[in-house]
Design an enzyme around this catalytic site. Structure first.
Site, PDB file in Angstrom:
ATOM      1  N   GLY A  94     -33.968   1.630  20.438  1.00  0.00           N
ATOM      2  CA  GLY A  94     -34.214   0.909  21.695  1.00  0.00           C
ATOM      3  C   GLY A  94     -34.289  -0.591  21.514  1.00  0.00           C
ATOM      4  O   GLY A  94     -34.746  -1.304  22.405  1.00  0.00           O
ATOM      5  N   GLY A  96     -31.600  -2.483  20.946  1.00  0.00           N
ATOM      6  CA  GLY A  96     -30.336  -3.118  21.330  1.00  0.00           C
ATOM      7  C   GLY A  96     -29.359  -3.324  20.194  1.00  0.00           C
ATOM      8  O   GLY A  96     -28.598  -4.287  20.200  1.00  0.00           O
ATOM      9  N   ASP A 141     -28.970  -4.529  28.358  1.00  0.00           N
ATOM     10  CA  ASP A 141     -29.143  -4.790  26.922  1.00  0.00           C
ATOM     11  C   ASP A 141     -28.212  -5.891  26.417  1.00  0.00           C
ATOM     12  O   ASP A 141     -28.639  -6.811  25.715  1.00  0.00           O
ATOM     13  CB  ASP A 141     -28.891  -3.515  26.106  1.00  0.00           C
ATOM     14  CG  ASP A 141     -29.942  -2.450  26.341  1.00  0.00           C
ATOM     15  OD1 ASP A 141     -30.746  -2.609  27.278  1.00  0.00           O
ATOM     16  OD2 ASP A 141     -29.949  -1.452  25.606  1.00  0.00           O
TER      17      ASP A 141
HETATM   18  C1  MEV Z   1     -31.929   1.176  27.401  1.00  0.00           C
HETATM   19  O1  MEV Z   1     -32.175   0.134  26.484  1.00  0.00           O
HETATM   20  C2  MEV Z   1     -32.392   0.806  28.781  1.00  0.00           C
HETATM   21  C3  MEV Z   1     -32.189   1.878  29.858  1.00  0.00           C
HETATM   22  O2  MEV Z   1     -32.746   1.330  31.049  1.00  0.00           O
HETATM   23  C4  MEV Z   1     -30.733   2.220  30.051  1.00  0.00           C
HETATM   24  C5  MEV Z   1     -29.926   1.066  30.642  1.00  0.00           C
HETATM   25  O3  MEV Z   1     -30.491   0.122  31.203  1.00  0.00           O
HETATM   26  O4  MEV Z   1     -28.693   1.176  30.578  1.00  0.00           O
HETATM   27  C6  MEV Z   1     -32.949   3.156  29.535  1.00  0.00           C
END
Ligand code: MEV
Length: 308
Positions: A94, A96, A141
């Site tokens: 998570g 990025g 992201d």
């Molecule tokens: C992922 O880093 C973030 C989410 O909100 C997916 C997205 O925004 O595409 C879960």
């Protein structure tokens, strides 16, 4: 003259860096048009391109992922390049890593052509790489990776609205759950729980607006909003017992607030701290990998709003 429009001779090799990110608020809700706040971090991915004979090939990568070949094909020509990739981002956590790869690839490709990629090009072309990894991403992201600093991001019918957010000095510690979440699956899982969870997503949006206002006013006393955000993420089904335990660990060690950051299902917890040391020490005592992060200012020109 805008540096992005200056052209010069193509080069034999080029290198570019792009930062990873953390989401302070609004993950998942952002997919449905609510705002999210993200910040670029002082870790990221560097791409090195070298002109060579034959097919475009991956010479070295510290990121191991079979989708890499498809990702390279999304933005690079099929022939004539040797590619090297170095990243100090934990992959699939998570933070990025794919977005940083996307932006670094677009930047390095432009530099090889003797020019600089601007924000709009990074965002537009980076999307092709992000889709390889995440299916139907919101674009948050790689927007924050391309922009740097703090960003408020909102999807709209006429494209995303991206506003720079000047952040007060935030002390942040990341705690790694040790496992990866699958963003595409988690986003699909949330979609399947709609419309029942729509009020929760709406509260996330309202909370994100409150947080943006507090941060813009220079307040770092926003731990309560992060804590509530984590509860909302639990309610939409993307937290795990491990992530909840890391949130509790950070709070017990004195964090102002903590939440999972990113898609969930694994990945990392973000703790807003007064002092990093007690949280780092508690994490170490529990055998949890943790590290402080600071905001990467980015290299994009200042902007209050930009729709690519
Ligand atoms: C992922 O880093 C973030 C989410 O909100 C997916 C997205 O925004 O595409 C879960």
């Amino acid at each position: 003259m805008d540096v992005a429009t200056v052209s010069s001779e193509p080069r034999a090799s080029a290198r570019a860096f792009a930062p990873g990110k953390l989401i302070l608020s609004g993950e998942h809700a952002v997919v449905y048009g609510h705002p999210a706040i993200a910040l670029a971090v002082d870790r990221g991915t560097t791409v090195h391109l070298r002109a060579c004979a034959g097919d475009t090939r991956l010479e070295h990568s510290s990121i191991q992922d079979l989708r890499l070949f498809q990702a390279l094909a999304a933005v690079l020509p099929p022939r004539g390049l040797a590619v090297r990739i170095e990243s100090d981002l934990p992959v699939g956590r998570g933070m990025g890593s794919s977005a940083a790869l996307a932006v670094a690839l677009v930047r390095a490709r432009a530099r090889l052509q003797g020019r600089e990629a601007d924000f709009a090009e990074c965002h537009r072309e980076g999307f092709a790489v992000e889709r390889v990894f995440h299916g139907t991403p919101s674009g948050l992201d790689h927007a924050v990776s391309a922009r740097g600093g703090g960003v408020v991001y909102r999807r709209g019918t006429e494209g995303p609205r991206i506003e720079g957010l000047s952040l007060p000095p935030l002390r942040l510690v990341v705690l790694d759950s040790g496992s990866a979440g699958n963003t595409a699956e988690l986003v699909a899982g949330v979609r399947a729980r709609r419309p029942g969870i729509d009020p929760v997503l709406a509260r996330m949006g309202a909370l994100t607006r409150e947080l943006a206002a507090e941060l813009a006013a220079g307040s770092v006393d926003v731990g309560g909003l992060l804590d509530e955000n984590h509860t909302l993420l639990q309610q939409i089904g993307v937290s795990t017992p491990r992530l909840d335990a890391l949130v509790d660990l950070a709070r017990a060690a004195g964090a102002r607030g903590a939440k999972l950051s990113g898609a969930g299902g694994g990945g990392v917890v973000l703790a807003l701290v007064k002092e990093a040391e007690p949280v780092l020490a508690a994490a170490a005592a529990a055998g949890v990998s943790a590290f402080p992060v600071s905001v990467h200012p980015g290299s994009a020109p200042p902007m209050s709003s930009e729709a690519p």
